[in-house]
Design a protein around this motif. Structure first.
Motif: not given
Lengths: 435, 167
Positions: A189, A192-193, A220, A383, A385-386, B14, B16, B18-19, B60-61, B64-65, B87-89
């Motif tokens: 992050d 971010t923004y 990312e 990505r 990610f899980v 974080d 995301n 996707d999850v 935070g974040n 995201c993704g 915070s938000f993505a």
């Protein structure tokens, strides 16, 4: 005080002389992209907007079905049917599979995006087009629908972080490694923004596609957009896709930056992002020799012809390890045809790789290469990610095409030198001259 | 806007999209169907244990993704009242605003609120009250334009006004 390239493009599209970070403006949209998933939801929303029946400027609306195409099942087939009917009825730009590929390769290669453009897309990797000196950012489906209706969107002007890349890249290092290293440094992050503006002499030491990979993955780090200035390499790319009549913007010398970060790329080895964040970047020499079940090379991050050449350079004359699947996904039909012409598809086939149609399938755990429980994948996608590529317990390592190809041959996470020795890589920025 | 009150489910930083809603469910557009898979790859039990009105407090974040709007849609469809995070993505942030789903920014709230606490949010005052501990936190104010979109009930209502006015 001057303005950054991002601020200048936003100002031009807001009809203002000057814009400053933090301000929110309605801006004119030059290109409004949707894939079948974001489009389906956007169509539902568009139909609910009272007074909207036709897309205001259908030539700005681009549709690329790529996530679940060729259709995975009846549900996704119906979804694509619905989007296709809408796009054709609205006389928008529709890319059928076979003539298309993955959206972020398709738009630049068809000359639909260029310097100075303001592009939004119902896909987070819309940031890719910043490689061409455009402002490009991902949005949601309601944003897409509203921009269809009124031709504009709302954007907050982001502060900009300037990245200056010094030195020259080492053998096998490409933009993917530079951006993984950068995200590792600033965290997921860290921008971010914000806008990420890429500079420096090192950019000229990488193939042009590296810029697409870097802009692609700026999201990312949380960035709103990633952007490069136009140079000779950009103009050469644009001439190749017959893109004309664009505006080149430049950041002013006295533009205000949120931060300036200098990175000497000559210190960077090929990088690997460990599970399960793109910011978990480590040099390949320190990576554990984990056993690998699947390798994916290509997609919107590394599906360019330069990436295909880099993978083929490692795979030529080799075989994929027993028990491992290696899936090659050219970014588009254009990349696929060029790879055929250069004999790269032969190299992949002889190495026992699967050459897939262009699709987002494996990257999103959708189809065409979904991971099972506890499987390990080395992937050139963006990505880790899980659950991103399949089962929750699967582990994804992100890397460049050379590392992915080497891992496919070795059957474990490793760098290209363990396969090809210390010889120099073949140049990948140009089509090889026929012998 | 009415006050929101519910039990807290707490998650880390974080988180995301996707999850929140994995790619394999992204072809779903029907909210009720989406609700079944909310948080599928983060906490598969979430949809069974939560009740409508509950509140997610996360690090935070958040969001995201991927730009998938089905992420905030699926959370909204479960009946979750709001998400509170430091915070938000940015795409999640605009999607939530555009679809009229309440989000609140507060680092303190994330640091201090525990899972299972009963929390009340006053959206107009930007106040997050932990009824279990008695602590109150202030959430950051949204920019004027964003408040305007939220007050109208989403970005599409703004577009309708523009179309009606012919500008």
């Amino acid at each position: 005080m001057g303005m950054t390239i991002t601020e200048k493009i936003l100002a031009a599209h807001a009809g203002k002389d000057v814009v400053r970070p933090g301000e929110i403006h309605m801006v004119k949209v030059d290109v409004n992209l949707a894939n079948e998933l974001s489009a389906a939801l956007a169509i539902d929303e568009f139909k609910k907007i009272e007074g909207a029946s036709r897309i205001k400027d259908p030539k700005t609306a681009v549709f690329v079905p790529d996530h679940f195409t060729p259709n995975k099942d009846i549900t996704t087939a119906k979804l694509v049917q619905r989007v296709r009917e809408f796009a054709l009825d609205q006389e928008a730009i529709w890319f059928e599979i076979g003539r298309a590929g993955i959206e972020h390769c398709v738009l630049p290669q068809n000359g639909l995006v260029g310097p100075g453009d303001l592009i939004i897309g119902g896909d987070s990797h819309t940031t890719t087009y910043g490689a061409l000196g455009a402002f490009a950012t991902g949005v949601g489906s309601t944003d897409v629908a509203v921009a269809w209706a009124i031709g504009e969107t709302w954007l907050k002007v982001p502060p900009t972080i300037k990245f200056v890349y010094k030195g020259a890249v080492r053998p096998w290092v490409v933009g993917k490694d530079v951006i993984l290293f950068t995200i590792g440094k600033i965290t997921v992050d860290g921008a971010t923004y914000k806008a990420m503006e890429f500079h420096g002499e090192a950019l000229a030491t990488m193939p042009f596609a590296s810029r697409f990979s870097m802009a692609n993955m700026s999201i990312e780090a949380g960035a709103k957009n990633g952007i490069f200035h136009v140079d000779e390499l950009t103009r050469e790319f644009l001439a190749g896709v017959h893109k004309e009549g664009y505006t080149e913007y430049q950041s002013d010398p006295d533009a205000d930056y949120d931060d300036v970060i200098e990175i000497d790329v000559s210190d960077i080895e090929p990088q690997v992002a460990y599970p399960s964040l793109p910011g978990n970047a480590h040099p390949i020499s320190e990576a554990p020799k984990v056993r690998v079940d699947q390798v994916v090379i290509g997609t919107c991050t590394n599906g360019w012809i330069e990436d295909m050449r880099q993978a083929a350079d490692v795979l030529r004359g080799q075989k994929v390890a027993m028990g491992l699947r290696c899936i090659i996904v050219p970014g588009s039909q254009i990349v696929y045809k060029q790879a055929l012409k250069e004999g790269l598809i032969d190299v992949f086939a002889e190495a026992d790789c699967i050459v897939s149609t262009s699709t987002c399938g494996p990257c999103i755990g959708g189809h065409m290469g979904v991971l099972g429980d506890d499987e390990v994948c080395v992937s050139t996608t963006n990505r880790n990610f899980v659950g991103r590529m399949g089962a929750r317990s699967a582990q994804i390592y992100l890397a460049n095409p050379a590392v992915a190809a080497a891992s496919a041959v070795a059957g474990e996470l490793t760098g290209p030198e363990s396969i090809v020795g210390s010889r120099a890589p073949v140049p990948i920025d140009r089509e090889p001259v026929a012998a | 806007m009415n006050k929101l009150r519910g039990r807290v489910w707490k998650y880390g930083p974080d988180i995301n999209t996707d999850v929140i809603i994995p790619g394999r469910y992204c072809h779903i557009t029907e909210p009720k169907e989406l609700a079944k898979y909310c948080m599928a790859d983060l906490d598969p039990e979430f949809v069974n244990k939560m009740s409508p009105g509950d509140i997610i407090v996360a690090g935070g974040n958040f969001g995201c993704g991927s730009s998938r709007e089905v992420a905030p849609l699926s959370i909204k469809a479960t009946g979750t009242a709001a998400v509170v995070a430091p915070s938000f993505a940015r795409i999640f942030y605009r999607n939530a605003i555009n679809i009229g789903f309440p989000i609140f920014e507060s680092t303190e709230a994330y640091d201090r609120i525990n899972e299972g606490d009963e929390v009340e949010i006053d959206p107009d005052a930007g106040e997050i009250r932990d009824l279990t501990t008695g602590e109150t936190f202030k959430s950051g104010a949204f920019p004027e334009f964003v408040q305007e979109i939220m007050a109208k009930g989403g970005l599409s209502r703004y577009a309708e006004e523009r179309l009606a006015a012919g500008v």
